[in-house]
Enzyme design. Sequence first.
Site, PDB file in Angstrom:
ATOM      1  N   GLU A 288      17.890 -20.396 -34.690  1.00 57.08           N
ATOM      2  CA  GLU A 288      17.757 -21.856 -34.669  1.00 57.08           C
ATOM      3  C   GLU A 288      16.295 -22.290 -34.639  1.00 57.08           C
ATOM      4  O   GLU A 288      15.959 -23.390 -35.055  1.00 57.08           O
ATOM      5  CB  GLU A 288      18.486 -22.422 -33.440  1.00 57.08           C
ATOM      6  CG  GLU A 288      19.620 -23.350 -33.828  1.00 57.08           C
ATOM      7  CD  GLU A 288      20.418 -23.853 -32.632  1.00 57.08           C
ATOM      8  OE1 GLU A 288      21.646 -23.808 -32.733  1.00 57.08           O
ATOM      9  OE2 GLU A 288      19.841 -24.287 -31.621  1.00 57.08           O
ATOM     10  N   HIS A 309      28.855   3.935 -36.433  1.00 55.93           N
ATOM     11  CA  HIS A 309      30.071   4.384 -37.119  1.00 55.93           C
ATOM     12  C   HIS A 309      30.676   3.269 -37.962  1.00 55.93           C
ATOM     13  O   HIS A 309      31.809   3.369 -38.415  1.00 55.93           O
ATOM     14  CB  HIS A 309      31.068   4.905 -36.077  1.00 55.93           C
ATOM     15  CG  HIS A 309      30.529   6.109 -35.354  1.00 55.93           C
ATOM     16  ND1 HIS A 309      30.833   7.404 -35.713  1.00 55.93           N
ATOM     17  CD2 HIS A 309      29.641   6.204 -34.324  1.00 55.93           C
ATOM     18  CE1 HIS A 309      30.177   8.243 -34.930  1.00 55.93           C
ATOM     19  NE2 HIS A 309      29.441   7.537 -34.071  1.00 55.93           N
ATOM     20  N   LYS A 423      28.328 -31.208 -38.681  1.00 61.01           N
ATOM     21  CA  LYS A 423      28.930 -32.216 -37.791  1.00 61.01           C
ATOM     22  C   LYS A 423      29.311 -33.460 -38.592  1.00 61.01           C
ATOM     23  O   LYS A 423      30.402 -34.001 -38.432  1.00 61.01           O
ATOM     24  CB  LYS A 423      27.955 -32.609 -36.683  1.00 61.01           C
ATOM     25  CG  LYS A 423      27.690 -31.507 -35.682  1.00 61.01           C
ATOM     26  CD  LYS A 423      26.829 -32.024 -34.542  1.00 61.01           C
ATOM     27  CE  LYS A 423      26.340 -30.908 -33.654  1.00 61.01           C
ATOM     28  NZ  LYS A 423      25.297 -31.314 -32.722  1.00 61.01           N
TER      29      LYS A 423
END
Length: 435
Positions: A288, A309, A423
């Site tokens: 951010e 793995h 948003k």
Amino acid sequence: MEKLSVRLADSVEKTCQKAINEITTEVLAAREHLLKGDADGNDFLGWVNLPEDYDKEEYSRMKADVARLSAKSKVFVVIGIGGSYLGARMVIEALQSEFASLVRGSKPYVVYAGHTLGEDYYSQLLNLLDHEDYSVAVISKSGTTTEPAVAFRIVKAHLEKKHGKAEASQRIVAVTDARKGALHDIAVKEGYPMYVIPDNVGGRFSVLTPVGLLPIAMAGFDTDRLLQGARDMRKVCIESNTLEGNPALKYAAIRNVLYRSGIKVEMLVSNLPNLRYLAEWWKQLYGESEGKEHKGLLPHSLSITTDLHSMGQYVQDGERLMMETMIRVKEPATHVPVPTDEQNLDGINYLVNKSLTEINNCATEGTIEAHLSGGVPVMEIGVERVDEYVLGQLIYFFEFACGVSGYTLGVNPFNQPGVEAYKKNMFRLLGKPGF
Ligand code: PA5
């Protein structure tokens, strides 16, 4: 102070030394911007002085509330998203038993809400809360974020139904803005104890405010030691302006040098599973802060040996776009021996008398060697152990380095304009008035 060190693998250091020398002037200038507050984002530098300069009266009040709530709670619900929960979760998950949900101690067990909109998650949470004595912290700096607001409405209704409104308001605390926001207004109206997120501290830099300290204290961990570790690291970051004396400057310099050389991804790697939320917190802090203007290293993480793995093949042999930052912890808190087996059917008697830490360290050394030979630059961050003090050091180290690194990259590390895009679309799709 116990040492936190940053070290670049010798072979990489050789090839990068000239570039590191060249970038040092920029890194030192970035440090000056943080200390003088004379660059973009300077209204969000409250975290720089936080470990020294916090509200001591509020901190004592918080401890009293923690004692009061702990006495009546087996479970503590922390409602928040992004910077309003990741820091607390990082410290709690690093320090509590991996099996704390099954082996409960005398302190409340912390569960999280408001970080997801998964419906089944909430029905499972309510099923749990039906049978547990619990209290709640609702944490939102803006006080208007949708995910925690929805979660709080659900949990508040459950708590009020269970205990009645008066007792429910004795079991809820709010951490939010001092003056504004929907959460602030609800807390005032309902009479919840309130804790403040200072105006000049952004969400992802807020773990050393009540945002992080309150849940960490509820889980039974020592916030005084956490602050002490951060304070000691602050002293180093504030006082030293050399790469050798200041690990945050060295880390910021190396990651910017490698970014400029074409590296696109930084993987934070640890061989301890309890540090997985350190990686989650770090990803938010760096993602951010730096992911702007089509720039910035993509923060990613690996857990050794688990992910060797699954992701090991790609790291060794896939596209060459990543570097690794390994967190190396010297001492585990406990030891578990590998038992002898006379039959040795599994063929691992050669490991008897070695501690799991020795085995883990050999796996890590082997990994570093392999990845270096595969062309992945490796840097190591060394700490003594995992406890409150060291986590406090790591928090301040990564925060300070993030500010320096962001300014060196040429972005404002303290805003997050990109977070708003989803948003707006979500509000339009949900039919929120005005969207
Ligand atoms: O770092 C940030 O600013 C964000 O990740 C916020 O912490 C997150 O969006 C939650 O915001 P708020 O605390 O306002 O609910």
